[in-house]
Every structure is written in C-alpha cells, then in structure tokens.
Design a protein around this motif. Structure first.
Motif, PDB file in Angstrom:
ATOM      1  N   ALA A 158      12.612  34.555  31.430  1.00 27.64           N
ATOM      2  CA  ALA A 158      11.541  35.190  30.666  1.00 27.64           C
ATOM      3  C   ALA A 158      11.654  36.702  30.583  1.00 27.64           C
ATOM      4  O   ALA A 158      10.931  37.329  29.815  1.00 27.64           O
ATOM      5  CB  ALA A 158      10.186  34.827  31.294  1.00 27.64           C
ATOM      6  N   ALA A 159      12.572  37.308  31.349  1.00 21.83           N
ATOM      7  CA  ALA A 159      12.519  38.775  31.463  1.00 21.83           C
ATOM      8  C   ALA A 159      13.894  39.423  31.557  1.00 21.83           C
ATOM      9  O   ALA A 159      14.035  40.446  32.214  1.00 21.83           O
ATOM     10  CB  ALA A 159      11.666  39.166  32.661  1.00 21.83           C
ATOM     11  N   TYR A 160      14.915  38.842  30.932  1.00 21.53           N
ATOM     12  CA  TYR A 160      16.259  39.462  30.897  1.00 21.53           C
ATOM     13  C   TYR A 160      16.782  39.732  32.316  1.00 21.53           C
ATOM     14  O   TYR A 160      17.296  40.815  32.617  1.00 21.53           O
ATOM     15  CB  TYR A 160      16.235  40.765  30.094  1.00 21.53           C
ATOM     16  N   GLU A 161      16.659  38.727  33.176  1.00 18.15           N
ATOM     17  CA  GLU A 161      17.023  38.919  34.577  1.00 18.15           C
ATOM     18  C   GLU A 161      18.496  39.279  34.774  1.00 18.15           C
ATOM     19  O   GLU A 161      18.845  39.946  35.749  1.00 18.15           O
ATOM     20  CB  GLU A 161      16.683  37.653  35.377  1.00 18.15           C
ATOM     21  N   ARG A 162      19.370  38.846  33.871  1.00 17.88           N
ATOM     22  CA  ARG A 162      20.794  39.160  34.004  1.00 17.88           C
ATOM     23  C   ARG A 162      21.216  40.369  33.164  1.00 17.88           C
ATOM     24  O   ARG A 162      22.371  40.756  33.152  1.00 17.88           O
ATOM     25  CB  ARG A 162      21.648  37.949  33.589  1.00 17.88           C
ATOM     26  N   GLY A 163      20.281  40.946  32.450  1.00 17.55           N
ATOM     27  CA  GLY A 163      20.580  42.072  31.581  1.00 17.55           C
ATOM     28  C   GLY A 163      20.414  41.696  30.116  1.00 17.55           C
ATOM     29  O   GLY A 163      20.301  40.527  29.762  1.00 17.55           O
ATOM     30  N   ARG A 164      20.398  42.702  29.262  1.00 20.73           N
ATOM     31  CA  ARG A 164      20.194  42.500  27.833  1.00 20.73           C
ATOM     32  C   ARG A 164      21.526  42.573  27.092  1.00 20.73           C
ATOM     33  O   ARG A 164      22.438  43.288  27.501  1.00 20.73           O
ATOM     34  CB  ARG A 164      19.241  43.566  27.281  1.00 20.73           C
ATOM     35  N   ILE A 165      21.591  41.831  25.980  1.00 17.21           N
ATOM     36  CA  ILE A 165      22.801  41.806  25.159  1.00 17.21           C
ATOM     37  C   ILE A 165      22.471  42.372  23.785  1.00 17.21           C
ATOM     38  O   ILE A 165      21.478  41.988  23.165  1.00 17.21           O
ATOM     39  CB  ILE A 165      23.363  40.376  25.029  1.00 17.21           C
ATOM     40  N   TYR A 166      23.331  43.288  23.325  1.00 11.83           N
ATOM     41  CA  TYR A 166      23.179  43.922  22.019  1.00 11.83           C
ATOM     42  C   TYR A 166      24.368  43.524  21.149  1.00 11.83           C
ATOM     43  O   TYR A 166      25.522  43.728  21.543  1.00 11.83           O
ATOM     44  CB  TYR A 166      23.173  45.448  22.149  1.00 11.83           C
ATOM     45  N   LEU A 167      24.094  42.966  19.982  1.00 10.75           N
ATOM     46  CA  LEU A 167      25.151  42.698  19.011  1.00 10.75           C
ATOM     47  C   LEU A 167      25.220  43.872  18.050  1.00 10.75           C
ATOM     48  O   LEU A 167      24.246  44.176  17.346  1.00 10.75           O
ATOM     49  CB  LEU A 167      24.865  41.419  18.231  1.00 10.75           C
ATOM     50  N   VAL A 168      26.376  44.528  18.006  1.00  9.88           N
ATOM     51  CA  VAL A 168      26.550  45.716  17.174  1.00  9.88           C
ATOM     52  C   VAL A 168      27.573  45.402  16.091  1.00  9.88           C
ATOM     53  O   VAL A 168      28.748  45.160  16.376  1.00  9.88           O
ATOM     54  CB  VAL A 168      27.029  46.916  18.008  1.00  9.88           C
ATOM     55  N   SER A 169      27.106  45.371  14.849  1.00  3.99           N
ATOM     56  CA  SER A 169      27.998  45.128  13.725  1.00  3.99           C
ATOM     57  C   SER A 169      28.217  46.428  12.972  1.00  3.99           C
ATOM     58  O   SER A 169      27.739  47.497  13.373  1.00  3.99           O
ATOM     59  CB  SER A 169      27.409  44.060  12.795  1.00  3.99           C
ATOM     60  N   GLU A 170      28.932  46.344  11.879  1.00  8.13           N
ATOM     61  CA  GLU A 170      29.192  47.541  11.084  1.00  8.13           C
ATOM     62  C   GLU A 170      27.909  48.178  10.583  1.00  8.13           C
ATOM     63  O   GLU A 170      27.811  49.401  10.460  1.00  8.13           O
ATOM     64  CB  GLU A 170      30.085  47.175   9.895  1.00  8.13           C
TER      65      GLU A 170
END
Length: 261
Positions: A158-170
């Motif tokens: 519920a709270a990004y316990e392992r960390g957050r992921i960002y998808l970065v495209s063009e």
C-alpha cells in the motif's frame, strides 16, 4: 498523503558528470532496449543515479551512443542483465572492458526488465530504492503494456515499501498512484524556465481496474469521478499555469503520466 517530486530525478544541474547527487533522491537507473532521443533527460538521470543497469539489449543502445555522439559518457555502466539474446558481442566487450558485470539469467518466466529490477533490489539491501527506467513506453505495443504491467507487479503493498518506479520515455514520465491522496510537484516557485522540465499534458489512467478520482490543479478538475477502460478517462488534461503541485485522490491504483518539455 503521498508526496511526489517528479522533477527531482531529472532536473538539470543536479550533479557533476559521473557522480550521484548526495542531496537528491537515491535511485537506480535501468536502460531498456528502446531508442533514446531525449538525451538531456538521459544525461541527468545518468549523473544522478547511484546504480546503472542495462536490461539486455539496453546495453546496445548505450554502446551505439558511445560510438557516435556520446563517447565515454556512458562507460560507467555497472551491470548488464537478462537472457542476453539481444546483447551484441561488441556491446558486451566494450562494457566488460570498462568494468561492467554481465549476468546471464535464462529464466523465460520473467522479462529482462523484471530481472533488472530484482537485481537492483537485491544489490541495494533491505531498504527501499527508487528506480528510473529509460525507454519505457516506446516501440511495440505489447512491450509498452508489459512495462506498465511492471509498475503494478513490482510495487506491491500500500505504500511503495520497496521504492517507487518511474517510467521515462522520450515524451513523458509515468508513475503508479496507489489508493489514497497524492501531491505531485510539477513546478517550483520562483524557478526559471530552464528549470521547468514538464509540459502541460497530464493523463490519469485506470489500467488495473475501475477507480474513482478527484483532482486539483488541472484545467479540467474532477470530483468523485468514476473512470474505467470502456468508460470515462482523463487524458490530454492540462496543468494550470499557476499550479505547483497537482493533487490526485484515487480509490484504486491508477497511472499518472505527465509530458516532458
């Protein structure tokens, strides 16, 4: 309240070349096997990251850059991981000679993207670490959907316990918003135009299941608004010129995407 500062990982001038910014967020970088055209963003992500991993053929993309317009810039790659069915001999030789580890993981039940995420979390210890993946949402439709799937698969709880992921495209940055309230910083008060990294376009997409959302700071804000595939969906919305933080409240997981300048 979940707080986001999406520009913190890609704001220009955060770090010197080859050094992680001690004042910025701690994050690892994954290079996916997609062409890279937004070199300004890639440079900032590369400089600010504490661990740099290529998912199989992602190393080919870095090698191509190092042989053309960006000599030596990306030689500090730490790891290449995957089933290695796409990695070229030239890219492997180049990065191995510069200290990168090459890890062959033949598991066909996981993707190279997933293997890279698992490696970063194992190498970083028990605490959370954020991950920026470059090349997300480009190329084939099935690959793009797989990358969105990874946002759900590798951010359980519920709270990004392992960390957050960002998808970065063009053209955009995409994150998964968990159920609850989110404050997403998109501008800084008093920042000059050269420090603004985001454009005005925003989308909030209920990929996993229908949701009910409320927003503040957009041109077309909504309140207790049902959204679903096959129903209503907030895409091509606009951040208002005076907005520093967009607020989103959601009853279920949704994707939030914002355009890059």
């Amino acid at each position: 309240m979940f707080e986001w500062d999406l520009g913190a990982i890609i704001r220009p001038g955060r770090a010197k070349a080859g050094e992680a910014d001690s004042e910025g967020p701690r994050f690892a970088l994954i290079m996916l096997n997609q062409p890279v055209k937004n070199m300004a963003v890639l440079h900032e992500l590369w400089k600010g990251s504490c661990l740099r991993v290529a998912a199989d053929g992602g190393a080919n993309r870095l090698y191509e850059l190092s042989q053309s317009t960006e000599p030596n810039t990306f030689d500090s790659l730490d790891v290449i991981i995957g089933d290695l069915d796409s990695l070229t001999p030239e890219a492997r030789t180049h990065f191995e000679s510069r200290g990168a580890s090459v890890i062959h993981d033949p598991d066909q039940e996981s993707t190279d993207f997933g293997k890279a995420i698992a490696h970063i979390r194992a190498a970083s210890g028990p605490g959370p670490i954020d991950i920026a993946a470059v090349g997300g949402l480009g190329g084939r439709v099935d690959q793009g959907l797989s990358q969105l799937h990874h946002l759900y698969l590798f951010q359980p709880g519920a709270a990004y316990e392992r960390g957050r992921i960002y998808l970065v495209s063009e053209e955009s940055v995409t994150v998964q918003l968990k159920p609850g309230r989110h404050s997403i910083r998109v501008r800084r008060r008093g920042a000059g135009p050269e420090e603004d990294v985001f454009g005005k376009y925003v989308g909030i997409v209920p990929v996993g299941e229908p949701s009910v959302i409320s927003t503040r700071g957009l041109e077309w804000d909504v309140e207790d608004w049902a959204t679903a595939f096959g129903g209503r969906m907030s895409t091509s919305n606009h951040v208002l010129p005076e907005t520093e933080c967009v607020e989103v409240e959601t009853s279920r997981d949704v994707l939030f995407t914002i355009s890059l300048k």
